[in-house]
Design a protein around this motif. Sequence first.
Motif, PDB file in Angstrom:
ATOM      1  N   PHE A  46     -47.853   3.558  36.897  1.00  0.00           N
ATOM      2  CA  PHE A  46     -46.684   2.858  37.420  1.00  0.00           C
ATOM      3  C   PHE A  46     -46.759   2.742  38.939  1.00  0.00           C
ATOM      4  CE2 PHE A  46     -45.702   7.335  37.575  1.00  0.00           C
ATOM      5  CZ  PHE A  46     -44.969   7.517  38.732  1.00  0.00           C
TER       6      PHE A  46
ATOM      7  N   ASN B  45     -39.325   3.130  36.990  1.00  0.00           N
ATOM      8  CA  ASN B  45     -40.729   3.504  36.779  1.00  0.00           C
ATOM      9  C   ASN B  45     -40.918   5.011  36.834  1.00  0.00           C
ATOM     10  OD1 ASN B  45     -41.067   0.755  36.819  1.00  0.00           O
ATOM     11  ND2 ASN B  45     -42.331   0.693  38.653  1.00  0.00           N
TER      12      ASN B  45
ATOM     13  N   SER C 150     -40.449  -4.242  34.802  1.00  0.00           N
ATOM     14  CA  SER C 150     -39.565  -3.145  35.173  1.00  0.00           C
ATOM     15  C   SER C 150     -38.425  -3.699  36.013  1.00  0.00           C
ATOM     16  CB  SER C 150     -40.341  -2.098  35.974  1.00  0.00           C
ATOM     17  OG  SER C 150     -39.473  -1.218  36.652  1.00  0.00           O
TER      18      SER C 150
END
Length: 320
Positions: A85, A72, A66
């Motif tokens: 996440f 996220n 990410s």
Amino acid sequence: MKLPVKLLGVSAALILAATAPVKADEIRITYKSAKTSSSYYQMGVQIAEAMKKGSNGEIIVTVEESQGSVQNVMEVKARGADYVFTSPPVLVKLAQEGKAMFAGKGNGRFDDIRALFPIPSLTMQFVMSSEAAVLTFPELAGKKLLLGKGSFGAREGAKYIKLFGLEGKVTLVDVELSNAVSALKNGQIDGFVTAGSWPAPNVVEAAASTSVNLISMDGEEVKKTKRTRMVIPAGTYAGQDDDIVTTSLPVIVYTTTQMDDDTAYQLTKTFWEQKKEMVGVAAWWEGVDDQLMVNITGKLHPGAIKFYKEVGFPIAKDQE
């Protein structure tokens, strides 16, 4: 920064696992983490391995890179029941309120976000050469300090310099944080600021190669920052004889209400049962315990709540 060969091997194995046939009793999870060069990506890989081991192969976690916690949270809009996440709680709150970077980007799915468990916090660490004789923030006046560029630690460090009346009194050295340890050893700087889990690899390296100390905050300084108080225990770094009081930004593992209660329960249970094993892999897991539960300012997933009540972890009313 390149990842160790062993870690790349693990990551590749996780990717391959995602293309393998799904067994009827498998739980498959996508874990959205951080940049591959960060410690939080490494934590994701460690969690994936712990889940697989602790569940006898029934929980398979694929770790995705990410660009940061905002991404996220935003991906909650399009993800399903298998999405997990990491994020600081403050970003989840901002998303749910449609404020700051989420202004005009609100979505009802943000209200479905639920917490599972805490992971190591982003902890502020002001690392000073012992020769600089700096133990408090006022003593930073006249010193050279490396903040790094573009990171949470750099932004937060600059905020503290201003907050504690040191703007214009401290020389800020504009080089990458990756050069901090060598610059400290060579006397080019008096100290550097880093933010991450503790023990931080660059602080370990600095303490092992030269004599350093960390600045400890008093209660009023912590209060001014409006961050969460964190204590780095004595003995964490070479030559550190006392506890260091500093600040931190909590980081939590989240999912959404789309995940069924049993899956959330199994993920939470397996994480805590494997944490002791994870400490043996990386010391930063040492700082994760039930005391971090208070940092979860939003709601917990019902499946996670079931586990916490079974083991007697502290649960606040507004977390249910």
